[in-house]
Design an enzyme around this catalytic site. Structure first.
Site, short mmCIF file in Angstrom:
data_model
loop_
_atom_site.label_atom_id
_atom_site.label_comp_id
_atom_site.label_asym_id
_atom_site.label_seq_id
_atom_site.Cartn_x
_atom_site.Cartn_y
_atom_site.Cartn_z
N GLY A 161 31.11 44.62 35.65
CA GLY A 161 31.98 44.27 34.54
C GLY A 161 33.22 45.12 34.53
O GLY A 161 33.95 45.22 35.52
N ASP A 162 33.48 45.78 33.40
CA ASP A 162 34.66 46.65 33.30
C ASP A 162 34.25 48.12 33.36
O ASP A 162 34.90 48.98 32.75
CB ASP A 162 35.43 46.36 32.01
CG ASP A 162 34.59 46.58 30.75
OD1 ASP A 162 33.35 46.71 30.89
OD2 ASP A 162 35.16 46.63 29.64
N GLU A 163 33.20 48.42 34.09
CA GLU A 163 32.72 49.78 34.24
C GLU A 163 32.85 50.23 35.69
O GLU A 163 32.51 49.50 36.63
CB GLU A 163 31.25 49.88 33.80
CG GLU A 163 31.09 49.61 32.30
CD GLU A 163 29.64 49.50 31.89
OE1 GLU A 163 29.34 49.88 30.74
OE2 GLU A 163 28.81 49.04 32.71
#
Length: 255
Positions: free
Chosen positions: A150-152
């Site tokens: 994801g956005d990690e």
């Protein structure tokens, strides 16, 4: 004593004729090839050899691409989660031998979900690739950048002597990620919550270091959530709901 007498060199064009050695072996190197059939056979063998060389090069290229897909995130090109765990364990093993430490940064983007929901996944993917580039530009030589999902993102800092380089890299990434992003003519803003952990103070294996860094990131992220926003899920719940990172695992491997 008898001496070898020098042979006379004939005049004219015959003097320029190369000497062809004729051995008894039928396929010796010095044998003159006069048959058109032999010439065709040699050309055919050369063509077959060239084809085999091209096939070998193509096979090596396919193997390299397969290896790349097995360890790289399909969107950003950073190392994927599976490969990141392997590299983190390897860094810990090296640190044990060298009596050094390993730093870990767990990075989560603030504001990405709103952009992704408003402009769509295509725009979100552009943001993620830009973030990956910005993170890679702010690490040290030898540091390892990964997309966790994801956005990690995760950054491994092998062989650090103390916590200072870890915090310094985290500050540099935080500053770079907060620069403006553009979707069309509209400016967007993101920030990064970055949790830090270090071997051996916060854990003796990859799983423990990740857990501690994720917890530290979560505590930072809670501080910036607006009071009207929904309560963030705890670290354990979030770890089970990662967005697909578009990386292709090996058959039977962990995604």
């Amino acid at each position: 004593m008898a001496y070898a007498q020098p042979q006379a060199v004939p005049d004219g064009a015959a003097a320029l004729e190369p000497v062809i050695l004729r051995d008894a072996a039928p396929n010796s190197r010095g044998r003159r090839i006069t048959s058109s059939g032999e010439l065709r056979e040699i050309e055919s063998l050369r063509a077959i050899n060239a084809h085999l060389l091209r096939e070998l090069a193509a096979m090596k290229a396919r193997e390299a691409e397969t290896q790349r897909l097995a360890e790289r995130d399909g969107l950003t090109g950073l190392y994927n989660r599976r490969r990141m765990l392997e590299l983190l364990e390897a860094a810990i093993s090296d640190a044990v031998l060298q009596d050094l430490h390993v730093g870990l940064l767990f990075i989560d983007l603030n504001g990405f979900k709103a952009i992704n929901d408003k402009y769509g996944h295509a725009a979100g993917d552009v943001i993620l690739t830009t973030v990956a580039t910005r993170i890679s530009a702010r690490v040290r030589t030898g540091d390892i950048c990964c997309r966790y999902g994801g956005d990690e993102f995760v950054v491994i800092l092998p062989g650090v002597p103390d916590p200072f380089p870890v915090s310094r890299v985290a500050d540099a990434i935080r500053e770079r990620v907060s620069l403006p992003y553009w979707i069309g003519n509209e400016q967007q803003q993101l920030t990064a919550s970055i949790g830090e952990s270090m071997y051996p103070y916060h854990g003796e294996n990859a799983a423990k270091l990740l857990h501690r860094a994720d917890e530290a990131m979560y505590r930072l992220k809670v501080r910036i959530v607006r009071p009207t926003s929904k309560v963030l899920p705890g670290p354990q719940a979030r770890l089970t709901r990662r967005r697909n990172d578009k990386s292709k695992p090996r058959p039977g491997g962990t995604p």
